[in-house]
Design a protein around this motif. Sequence first.
Motif, mmCIF file in Angstrom:
data_model
loop_
_atom_site.group_PDB
_atom_site.id
_atom_site.type_symbol
_atom_site.label_atom_id
_atom_site.label_comp_id
_atom_site.label_asym_id
_atom_site.label_seq_id
_atom_site.Cartn_x
_atom_site.Cartn_y
_atom_site.Cartn_z
ATOM 1 N N PHE A 1 0.701 -1.129 -0.134
ATOM 2 C CA PHE A 1 -0.278 0.053 -0.008
ATOM 3 C C PHE A 1 0.931 1.364 0.047
ATOM 4 O O PHE A 1 0.488 2.108 -0.475
ATOM 5 N N LEU A 2 2.089 1.254 0.535
ATOM 6 C CA LEU A 2 2.988 2.333 0.704
ATOM 7 C C LEU A 2 3.169 2.562 -0.606
ATOM 8 O O LEU A 2 3.359 3.956 -1.227
ATOM 9 N N LYS B 1 -3.401 8.829 2.536
ATOM 10 C CA LYS B 1 -4.368 7.999 3.313
ATOM 11 C C LYS B 1 -3.891 6.642 2.944
ATOM 12 O O LYS B 1 -4.038 5.920 3.939
ATOM 13 N N CYS B 2 -3.482 6.298 1.666
ATOM 14 C CA CYS B 2 -2.842 5.046 1.523
ATOM 15 C C CYS B 2 -1.571 4.755 2.399
ATOM 16 O O CYS B 2 -1.259 3.805 2.712
ATOM 17 N N THR B 3 -0.815 6.081 2.286
ATOM 18 C CA THR B 3 0.364 5.876 3.124
ATOM 19 C C THR B 3 0.017 5.605 4.674
ATOM 20 O O THR B 3 0.922 5.158 5.290
ATOM 21 N N THR B 4 -0.896 6.363 5.292
ATOM 22 C CA THR B 4 -1.244 6.013 6.544
ATOM 23 C C THR B 4 -1.670 4.852 6.827
ATOM 24 O O THR B 4 -1.039 4.057 7.908
ATOM 25 N N PHE B 5 -2.477 4.196 6.074
ATOM 26 C CA PHE B 5 -2.728 2.595 6.305
ATOM 27 C C PHE B 5 -1.633 1.839 6.134
ATOM 28 O O PHE B 5 -1.416 1.022 6.778
ATOM 29 N N ALA C 1 1.434 2.519 6.469
ATOM 30 C CA ALA C 1 2.612 2.562 7.430
ATOM 31 C C ALA C 1 2.234 1.924 8.936
ATOM 32 O O ALA C 1 2.873 1.403 9.447
ATOM 33 N N PHE D 1 0.232 -0.801 8.822
ATOM 34 C CA PHE D 1 0.163 -2.116 8.852
ATOM 35 C C PHE D 1 1.942 -2.724 8.772
ATOM 36 O O PHE D 1 1.963 -3.550 9.269
ATOM 37 N N THR D 2 2.785 -1.563 8.220
ATOM 38 C CA THR D 2 3.990 -2.293 8.247
ATOM 39 C C THR D 2 4.506 -2.270 9.744
ATOM 40 O O THR D 2 5.337 -3.129 10.100
#
Lengths: 83, 110, 173, 78
Positions: free
Chosen positions: B15-16, B38-42, B44, B46-47
């Motif tokens: 997703f990142l 927002k894709c990066t919030t999600f 990060a 999960f990572t």
Amino acid sequence: MSEIFFLTIIGIGIVLCFFRMLKGPTAADRAVALDTVTTVTVAFLVILGYVFKRYVYLDVSLVYAALMFVGSVVIARFLEKGI
Amino acid sequence: MQIVGILITGIGVLFLLLGSYGIVRLPDVYNRLQAGTKCTTFGALFTIIGVGIMEPSWFWKTLIIALFILLTNPISNHALGRASRKSGIPLCDRSVVDKASEFEQYKGKV
Amino acid sequence: MADPESTSDNKLRSILYMFLFLYLIWLCLSASLHYQELLAGIFFCLLLTIFLHRQYYSLGLPPLTIKRFVFFIIYLVVLFNEIVRANIDVAYRVIHPKMPIKPGIIVISTKLKQDIAKMILANSITLTPGTFTLDIIEDKFLVHWINVQTEDIEEATRIIGEKFEKYLRVIFE
Amino acid sequence: MIIVYLLVLLMLAAAIAASVFKDLLSAVIAACLVSLIAAILFYFLQAPDVAMAEASIGAALVTAVFIVAIKRTKRHEE
């Protein structure tokens, strides 16, 4: 082994954000690229800490996550002509 | 435990990458904010949680990092969106509707 | 804001909330149950709470009951579910070769009264991909939507805000 | 190891961009990215304390000071 794979994928992501920062037609686009690349960097540093197997290294990403939004908010306030 | 952690981290990393790709591909500032923050919030989230699952003694500290990201990212997103609207950046030509002028009239009414 | 309850009660509650929140963060950061760490945590959290509780006093937080706590947990689960589902949607829109986006700026309304409830609702809308909050005036939100399905205020409120608002109304009233 | 060379190249690109841009706000953003990559490089060189200082000072504080300085003068360079 899989950590190297993850680091490479995140490196590609950082390169893509840099491309938008160099190209972006307005200053707001560049600010968005900066905001994205900081979030990506926090994830990068956490995985890097896992590769080095040191618990202390997590503190750096903690400081990043707590402080980096200050830069974005200051730039946004300047764009809004307020500060 | 190791395999679950690697799986969750893999989803987050994917997703990142998608968020960074969306930054390059989408047409104007507002859509880039949608993908980029927002894709990066999600991703990060999960990572970081995935790394915490891979190394169970780190779990609580990674939870705190994820909490900070979850709290601070919407604030900077909102500030950047509001600033680019106030500084007069137009929407792209594929946009359907713009009710910003209708929104301004609520300010006088209250 | 004129408060119907007695002010000393409100003050005590804000001190308690802030102390619990800080102490949870301390427990997660130290990640050990040794008695010296626990005592040092109590000392520093009390010090910070005594100096800083005035800013939290004006938020007007409601008293803590079992029902509110259970609804807060349900709210977190609903929020997480929405984040996961809608993120896959945005990722699909980004990698699709024709990019099926239909962006636009619309207005939605809310019935929540307190400032902190409106803040939590706005941040939830921002975290759900596809929509993010641009501006707030009193009870109207200006929202950017990547795939506009309707332009009407009530219809858009029902689609975007209702699923969070029904839990927040129970928590804060 | 190749990722370190990649990061150094990115840092050079950001530094050149910071000196080329005519819009000073964009130059500040590029300078912020330079310090961000520098923090990652310190992390690779096993110095987390220096990386922490670089992160907090270079990213948050220097940006704020530069923005205040631009606010007092002009935004676009002739």
